[in-house]
Design an enzyme around this catalytic site. Structure first.
Site, PDB file in Angstrom:
ATOM      1  N   MET A  30       0.853  -1.197   0.000  1.00 33.78           N
ATOM      2  CA  MET A  30       0.000   0.000   0.000  1.00 33.78           C
ATOM      3  C   MET A  30       0.892   1.251   0.000  1.00 33.78           C
ATOM      4  SD  MET A  30      -3.434  -0.910   2.080  1.00 33.78           S
ATOM      5  CE  MET A  30      -2.834  -0.691   3.711  1.00 33.78           C
ATOM      6  N   GLY A  31       2.138   1.075  -0.425  1.00 31.71           N
ATOM      7  CA  GLY A  31       3.047   2.219  -0.531  1.00 31.71           C
ATOM      8  C   GLY A  31       3.666   2.587   0.804  1.00 31.71           C
ATOM      9  N   HIS A  34       9.185   0.852   3.012  1.00 31.74           N
ATOM     10  CA  HIS A  34      10.306   0.879   3.950  1.00 31.74           C
ATOM     11  C   HIS A  34      11.157  -0.369   3.720  1.00 31.74           C
ATOM     12  CE1 HIS A  34       7.890  -2.014   6.110  1.00 31.74           C
ATOM     13  NE2 HIS A  34       6.927  -1.129   6.304  1.00 31.74           N
ATOM     14  N   HIS A  37       9.446  -3.738   3.035  1.00 31.72           N
ATOM     15  CA  HIS A  37       8.957  -3.985   1.672  1.00 31.72           C
ATOM     16  C   HIS A  37      10.120  -4.352   0.750  1.00 31.72           C
ATOM     17  CE1 HIS A  37       5.785  -1.057   3.131  1.00 31.72           C
ATOM     18  NE2 HIS A  37       5.059  -2.077   2.748  1.00 31.72           N
ATOM     19  N   LYS A 149       5.214 -10.090   9.625  1.00 33.98           N
ATOM     20  CA  LYS A 149       4.716  -9.216  10.697  1.00 33.98           C
ATOM     21  C   LYS A 149       3.189  -9.298  10.745  1.00 33.98           C
ATOM     22  CE  LYS A 149       4.132  -4.680  10.501  1.00 33.98           C
ATOM     23  NZ  LYS A 149       2.801  -4.508  11.139  1.00 33.98           N
ATOM     24  N   ASP A 150       2.567  -9.325   9.572  1.00 34.93           N
ATOM     25  CA  ASP A 150       1.103  -9.467   9.493  1.00 34.93           C
ATOM     26  C   ASP A 150       0.782 -10.956   9.340  1.00 34.93           C
ATOM     27  OD1 ASP A 150       0.627  -6.631   9.538  1.00 34.93           O
ATOM     28  OD2 ASP A 150       1.439  -6.596   7.512  1.00 34.93           O
ATOM     29  N   ARG A 187       2.875   2.687   9.416  1.00 29.92           N
ATOM     30  CA  ARG A 187       2.115   3.465  10.401  1.00 29.92           C
ATOM     31  C   ARG A 187       2.997   4.061  11.498  1.00 29.92           C
ATOM     32  NH1 ARG A 187      -3.431   1.951   9.738  1.00 29.92           N
ATOM     33  NH2 ARG A 187      -3.589   0.057   8.535  1.00 29.92           N
TER      34      ARG A 187
END
Ligand code: PAF
Length: 291
Positions: A30-31, A34, A37, A149-150, A187
């Protein structure tokens, strides 16, 4: 590096690559890219000849409109990061391209989508699995990577890919952390200085649980008490959940831990007392080794 905006163009590109015998890899994002990604880009590159990164802030996975509006959008920086990382194609679809009409079609994984993040974020995972299906159908990858992480998201996508027979290899990317242990997340920029310091209680709790297990503790409730106590030190935050679960089925772990066990944590941070920062929900996960 090509920047593609339409689905038809991406499909045509991918078909041509496949026809030429090249393997296509996809990193959905989702952009606000970091190092986490970019490590997924490396993971995919090891399994593919071409790497596509999709950048799309997916409205259907946000149950809070303010969260959607406030999600960081830094397209120029993202494109630069992809260029530097040697990405072949960045796909930046518009909302109307992926959600063209008012009669939505959903893809939903029952069961796995219900606990943890599913409890307080109704519809979130339905939005994720629906958009990932659309991304898969457009990019037609051989392989795709998602961050560990997710963890719940990764488990759902594996289940969906398997159940729908996409024939795509799903890779999990190790969580990338700041030197002090905070898991990288788009976030994190919303944390004020106080929240940022207190957010360390999350990774500390994950390490504490592993330490206690290594010292011989096996009781889920004793470990949970220790974890909640540590998380409670983050006075700027409310515990959304802290749970020990089976890493594959996400069922609650037995009272006496017996094998690899997922510790899943979500904290909801409020802005700092002086008003710096914003509301932000952070999650982190670790599969604990229980020998
Ligand atoms: O993990 C994310 O960034 C998003 O949930 C994903 C997988 C790109 C779907 O929008």
């Amino acid at each position: 590096m090509q920047v593609i905006t339409t689905r038809a163009e991406l499909q045509a590109w991918s078909d041509a690559e496949r026809a030429a015998g090249r393997r296509v890899g996809l990193v959905p994002t989702m952009g606000a890219l970091h190092a986490g990604h970019l490590s997924l880009v490396e993971t995919v590159r090891a399994h593919a000849d071409r790497v596509v990164v999709s950048i799309f802030v997916n409205p259907t996975q946000f149950n809070d409109p303010a969260d959607f509006e406030g999600y960081p959008r830094v397209m120029e920086d993202d494109l630069e990061a992809c260029r530097e990382a040697g990405v072949d194609v960045v796909w930046t679809p518009r909302v109307e391209e992926l959600y063209p009409d008012g009669a939505p079609v959903w893809v939903e994984v029952e069961g796995l989508s219900e606990p943890l993040c599913g409890q307080n974020r109704p519809g979130h995972f339905r939005g994720v699995t629906t958009v990932v299906t659309k991304l898969f159908l457009a990019a037609r990858p051989h392989v795709a990577a998602f961050g560990e992480k997710d963890w719940q998201q990764l488990a759902l996508i594996r289940r969906m890919t398997d159940a729908l027979g996409f024939g795509i290899e799903i890779l999990g990317g190790k969580t990338v952390r700041e030197p002090d242990g905070l898991a990288l997340s788009s976030r994190n920029v919303h944390l004020g200085p106080v929240g940022r310091k207190q957010a360390l209680r999350i990774s500390e709790s994950l390490s504490l649980a592993q330490q206690r297990i290594d010292d011989g503790e096996r009781s889920r409730s004793v470990l949970l008490e220790a974890v909640r106590k540590k998380l409670g030190e983050a006075t700027q935050a409310r515990i959304d959940y802290a749970e020990f679960r089976d890493p594959a089925t996400l069922e609650l772990a037995p009272e006496r831990l017996e094998g690899p066990t997922l510790l899943a944590i979500a904290l909801q941070f409020a802005p700092d007392p002086d008003g710096q920062g914003a509301d932000v929900r952070l999650i982190d996960n670790r599969v604990l080794e229980v020998r």
